[in-house]
Design an enzyme around this catalytic site. Structure first.
Site, PDB file in Angstrom:
ATOM      1  N   GLY A 131      -7.439  -3.376  -8.982  1.00 30.11           N
ATOM      2  CA  GLY A 131      -6.471  -2.390  -9.474  1.00 30.11           C
ATOM      3  C   GLY A 131      -5.072  -2.980  -9.534  1.00 30.11           C
ATOM      4  O   GLY A 131      -4.638  -3.654  -8.604  1.00 30.11           O
ATOM      5  N   ARG A 135     -12.118  -5.853 -12.954  1.00 27.92           N
ATOM      6  CA  ARG A 135     -13.035  -5.872 -11.813  1.00 27.92           C
ATOM      7  C   ARG A 135     -14.313  -6.503 -12.374  1.00 27.92           C
ATOM      8  O   ARG A 135     -15.156  -5.813 -12.928  1.00 27.92           O
ATOM      9  CB  ARG A 135     -13.298  -4.455 -11.302  1.00 27.92           C
ATOM     10  CG  ARG A 135     -12.034  -3.707 -10.823  1.00 27.92           C
ATOM     11  CD  ARG A 135     -12.416  -2.398 -10.152  1.00 27.92           C
ATOM     12  NE  ARG A 135     -11.331  -1.443 -10.031  1.00 27.92           N
ATOM     13  CZ  ARG A 135     -10.485  -1.369  -8.996  1.00 27.92           C
ATOM     14  NH1 ARG A 135     -10.566  -2.214  -8.001  1.00 27.92           N
ATOM     15  NH2 ARG A 135      -9.561  -0.436  -8.967  1.00 27.92           N
ATOM     16  N   GLY A 139      -6.653  -7.018  -3.934  1.00 35.01           N
ATOM     17  CA  GLY A 139      -6.994  -6.332  -2.692  1.00 35.01           C
ATOM     18  C   GLY A 139      -8.268  -6.886  -2.073  1.00 35.01           C
ATOM     19  O   GLY A 139      -8.609  -8.057  -2.275  1.00 35.01           O
ATOM     20  N   ASP A 140      -8.986  -6.041  -1.360  1.00 36.70           N
ATOM     21  CA  ASP A 140     -10.126  -6.545  -0.588  1.00 36.70           C
ATOM     22  C   ASP A 140     -11.233  -7.161  -1.466  1.00 36.70           C
ATOM     23  O   ASP A 140     -11.800  -8.197  -1.107  1.00 36.70           O
ATOM     24  CB  ASP A 140     -10.684  -5.483   0.375  1.00 36.70           C
ATOM     25  CG  ASP A 140     -10.960  -4.148  -0.287  1.00 36.70           C
ATOM     26  OD1 ASP A 140     -10.734  -4.033  -1.518  1.00 36.70           O
ATOM     27  OD2 ASP A 140     -11.404  -3.222   0.411  1.00 36.70           O
ATOM     28  N   THR A 165      -2.003  -4.385  -3.810  1.00 37.62           N
ATOM     29  CA  THR A 165      -2.746  -3.125  -3.918  1.00 37.62           C
ATOM     30  C   THR A 165      -1.835  -1.998  -3.444  1.00 37.62           C
ATOM     31  O   THR A 165      -1.056  -2.190  -2.504  1.00 37.62           O
ATOM     32  CB  THR A 165      -4.041  -3.131  -3.081  1.00 37.62           C
ATOM     33  OG1 THR A 165      -4.524  -1.778  -2.955  1.00 37.62           O
ATOM     34  CG2 THR A 165      -3.847  -3.680  -1.681  1.00 37.62           C
ATOM     35  N   ASP A 198      -2.914   0.500  -1.953  1.00 44.59           N
ATOM     36  CA  ASP A 198      -3.591   1.186  -0.836  1.00 44.59           C
ATOM     37  C   ASP A 198      -3.095   0.795   0.558  1.00 44.59           C
ATOM     38  O   ASP A 198      -3.344   1.515   1.521  1.00 44.59           O
ATOM     39  CB  ASP A 198      -5.098   0.921  -0.906  1.00 44.59           C
ATOM     40  CG  ASP A 198      -5.746   1.610  -2.090  1.00 44.59           C
ATOM     41  OD1 ASP A 198      -5.097   2.437  -2.728  1.00 44.59           O
ATOM     42  OD2 ASP A 198      -6.926   1.306  -2.369  1.00 44.59           O
ATOM     43  N   ASP A 201      -4.310  -1.319   2.582  1.00 42.32           N
ATOM     44  CA  ASP A 201      -5.451  -1.268   3.501  1.00 42.32           C
ATOM     45  C   ASP A 201      -5.949  -2.654   3.913  1.00 42.32           C
ATOM     46  O   ASP A 201      -7.143  -2.838   4.154  1.00 42.32           O
ATOM     47  CB  ASP A 201      -6.594  -0.464   2.853  1.00 42.32           C
ATOM     48  CG  ASP A 201      -7.044  -1.058   1.526  1.00 42.32           C
ATOM     49  OD1 ASP A 201      -6.327  -1.932   0.988  1.00 42.32           O
ATOM     50  OD2 ASP A 201      -8.102  -0.655   1.029  1.00 42.32           O
ATOM     51  N   ARG A 212      -9.080   5.249  -1.727  1.00 39.55           N
ATOM     52  CA  ARG A 212     -10.532   5.492  -1.694  1.00 39.55           C
ATOM     53  C   ARG A 212     -11.059   5.477  -0.256  1.00 39.55           C
ATOM     54  O   ARG A 212     -11.830   6.323   0.129  1.00 39.55           O
ATOM     55  CB  ARG A 212     -11.209   4.393  -2.519  1.00 39.55           C
ATOM     56  CG  ARG A 212     -12.543   4.753  -3.020  1.00 39.55           C
ATOM     57  CD  ARG A 212     -13.097   3.735  -3.983  1.00 39.55           C
ATOM     58  NE  ARG A 212     -12.325   2.516  -4.062  1.00 39.55           N
ATOM     59  CZ  ARG A 212     -12.177   1.790  -5.161  1.00 39.55           C
ATOM     60  NH1 ARG A 212     -12.730   2.191  -6.274  1.00 39.55           N
ATOM     61  NH2 ARG A 212     -11.494   0.668  -5.161  1.00 39.55           N
ATOM     62  N   GLU A 264       2.475  20.455   4.650  1.00 36.88           N
ATOM     63  CA  GLU A 264       2.006  21.400   5.658  1.00 36.88           C
ATOM     64  C   GLU A 264       0.725  20.882   6.313  1.00 36.88           C
ATOM     65  O   GLU A 264       0.376  21.274   7.418  1.00 36.88           O
ATOM     66  CB  GLU A 264       1.754  22.779   5.027  1.00 36.88           C
ATOM     67  CG  GLU A 264       2.997  23.655   4.928  1.00 36.88           C
ATOM     68  CD  GLU A 264       4.131  23.058   4.105  1.00 36.88           C
ATOM     69  OE1 GLU A 264       3.858  22.467   3.040  1.00 36.88           O
ATOM     70  OE2 GLU A 264       5.301  23.170   4.536  1.00 36.88           O
ATOM     71  N   SER A 311       4.305  29.340   0.678  1.00 40.17           N
ATOM     72  CA  SER A 311       3.775  28.285  -0.196  1.00 40.17           C
ATOM     73  C   SER A 311       3.522  27.073   0.685  1.00 40.17           C
ATOM     74  O   SER A 311       3.945  27.036   1.838  1.00 40.17           O
ATOM     75  CB  SER A 311       4.778  27.947  -1.290  1.00 40.17           C
ATOM     76  OG  SER A 311       5.950  27.398  -0.706  1.00 40.17           O
ATOM     77  N   ARG A 358      -0.198   4.135  -9.786  1.00 39.55           N
ATOM     78  CA  ARG A 358      -0.358   2.680  -9.893  1.00 39.55           C
ATOM     79  C   ARG A 358       0.707   2.039 -10.777  1.00 39.55           C
ATOM     80  O   ARG A 358       0.875   0.814 -10.755  1.00 39.55           O
ATOM     81  CB  ARG A 358      -1.751   2.369 -10.444  1.00 39.55           C
ATOM     82  CG  ARG A 358      -2.858   2.605  -9.436  1.00 39.55           C
ATOM     83  CD  ARG A 358      -3.628   1.339  -9.135  1.00 39.55           C
ATOM     84  NE  ARG A 358      -4.321   0.834 -10.284  1.00 39.55           N
ATOM     85  CZ  ARG A 358      -5.610   1.062 -10.528  1.00 39.55           C
ATOM     86  NH1 ARG A 358      -6.324   1.793  -9.703  1.00 39.55           N
ATOM     87  NH2 ARG A 358      -6.182   0.552 -11.578  1.00 39.55           N
TER      88      ARG A 358
HETATM   89  O1  F6P Z   1      -7.404   0.116  -4.991  1.00 36.73           O
HETATM   90  C1  F6P Z   1      -6.448   0.768  -5.721  1.00 36.73           C
HETATM   91  C2  F6P Z   1      -6.967   2.068  -6.280  1.00 36.73           C
HETATM   92  O2  F6P Z   1      -5.955   2.680  -7.028  1.00 36.73           O
HETATM   93  C3  F6P Z   1      -7.525   3.048  -5.243  1.00 36.73           C
HETATM   94  O3  F6P Z   1      -6.538   3.777  -4.552  1.00 36.73           O
HETATM   95  C4  F6P Z   1      -8.414   3.907  -6.095  1.00 36.73           C
HETATM   96  O4  F6P Z   1      -9.437   4.456  -5.321  1.00 36.73           O
HETATM   97  C5  F6P Z   1      -8.968   2.928  -7.095  1.00 36.73           C
HETATM   98  O5  F6P Z   1      -8.055   1.841  -7.153  1.00 36.73           O
HETATM   99  C6  F6P Z   1      -9.184   3.494  -8.468  1.00 36.73           C
HETATM  100  O6  F6P Z   1      -9.687   2.493  -9.276  1.00 36.73           O
HETATM  101  P1  F6P Z   1     -10.034   2.646 -10.815  1.00 36.73           P
HETATM  102  O7  F6P Z   1      -8.752   2.614 -11.548  1.00 36.73           O
HETATM  103  O8  F6P Z   1     -10.865   1.463 -11.129  1.00 36.73           O
HETATM  104  O9  F6P Z   1     -10.737   3.939 -10.969  1.00 36.73           O
END
Ligand code: F6P
Length: 327
Positions: free
Chosen positions: A15, A76, A106-107, A131, A133, A135, A177, A193, A221, A260
């Site tokens: 991503g 990917r 990323g990973d 990334t 994320d 993570d 994710r 909240e 709200s 993104r």
């Molecule tokens: O890893 C980055 C990310 O944006 C995640 O937060 C998300 O789950 C995923 O990529 C979405 O990927 P795609 O654009 O391939 O659906």
């Protein structure tokens, strides 16, 4: 001792994230200042297999530090997940006399890098964490995370206006994710909240009790931030809450891919520049097989296998704080 590196290649994979362009720029310019030539690989690992190579010069990366996305494009690649695909990729690197590969992602990207290294007799690959994320273990921040947080905050602040005007409880799904970093930190920043993250099992009854308490306190709200990876999911949580509170207005908003994109924040541009610059020098010093990150403000090097082990655990203390601040 300096390792003899004369030509490197660079790609972005997985991503896209804001700041990837700034990282490419830093790698290219740092390499040139070390008399190393640079090849850009289009479309990530797939472009490595398909030999989509372009030479990069200092001027090739002019005017991109402020641009979101990645000008090298990303993918990917399914083919790179096969050993045949990786063998082809390695052959292409050899054929072009490329001495080392820089990967930004990323990973999944680092998992691929690790396999390529292992199957090629330790071909030099180095990684930068790109990334939204956040993570990855071995860095306090990933390139793009800060920008994504700011995008979420700006969007939710707007949603808050409508929530307040119409007495609506909004369930806002944010990306992540497998990880709740975006949810947790954007949630704190917007005064949510409630915050639901994949690292915890969502207790819908407790959530309903909290919303009812809020209503009694004239908080008519609300904003519930739900990470994409929540096991129940924003839509289903909202449905269950609505079932128990039929007289209250509820809406679900999925922020999606706006998180993104966009111009990278100052923090992301600086982080990307520092990491890209460091990566070139680490390669020159003869080290690779690591993700370059930043820990407590200092540049760090973490082996790929460790970076992707998912040990970067969410700070539960922060989650508790967020809940106490939202009463
Ligand atoms: O890893 C980055 C990310 O944006 C995640 O937060 C998300 O789950 C995923 O990529 C979405 O990927 P795609 O654009 O391939 O659906």
């Amino acid at each position: 001792m300096n390792h003899d590196i004369r030509k490197i290649a660079i790609l972005t994979s997985g991503g896209d994230s804001p700041g990837m362009n700034a990282a490419i720029r830093a790698v290219v310019r740092a390499a040139i200042s070390e008399k190393i030539s640079v090849i850009g690989i289009m479309h990530g690992y797939q472009g490595l297999i398909d030999k989509e190579f372009i030479p990069l010069y200092g001027s090739s990366v002019s005017g991109i530090i402020q641009r979101g996305g990645t000008f090298l494009k990303s993918s990917r690649s399914k083919e790179f997940r096969t050993s045949e695909g990786r063998a082809k990729a390695y052959q292409n690197l050899q054929d072009e006399n490329i001495d080392a590969l820089v990967v930004i992602g990323g990973d999944g990207t680092f998992h691929g890098a690790e396999l390529l290294m292992n199957e090629s007799g330790n071909y030099p690959v180095i990684g930068l964490p790109g990334t939204i994320d956040n993570d990855l273990f071995g860095t306090d921040l990933t390139i793009g995370y800060d920008t994504a947080l700011n995008t979420v905050v700006h969007a939710v602040d707007k949603i808050r206006d409508t929530a307040g005007s119409h007495d609506i409880v909004f369930f806002v799904e944010v990306m992540g994710r497998d990880a709740g970093y975006i949810a947790l930190n954007s949630g704190i920043a917007v005064g949510a909240e409630n915050i639901l993250v994949p690292e915890e099992i969502t207790d819908v009854d407790a959530l309903i009790t909290k919303i009812e308490q809020d209503q009694r306190k004239k908080k008519t709200s609300g904003i519930i931030i739900v990470a994409e990876g929540d096991k129940i999911g924003a839509a289903e949580v909202a449905r269950r809450v609505k079932e128990k509170m039929p007289n209250h207005e509820m809406r679900v908003t999925i922020l999606g891919h706006i998180q993104r994109g966009g111009a990278p924040s100052c923090m992301d541009r600086v982080l990307a520049s520092r990491l890209g610059y460091a990566a070139v020098h680490i390669l020159k010093e003869g080290r690779w097989g690591v993700m370059v990150g930043v820990i407590n403000g200092e540049i760090s090097e973490t082996p790929f296998a460790k970076a992707i082990k998912n040990e970067h655990s969410l700070d539960k203390g922060l989650l508790e704080m967020a809940r106490k601040l939202s009463i």
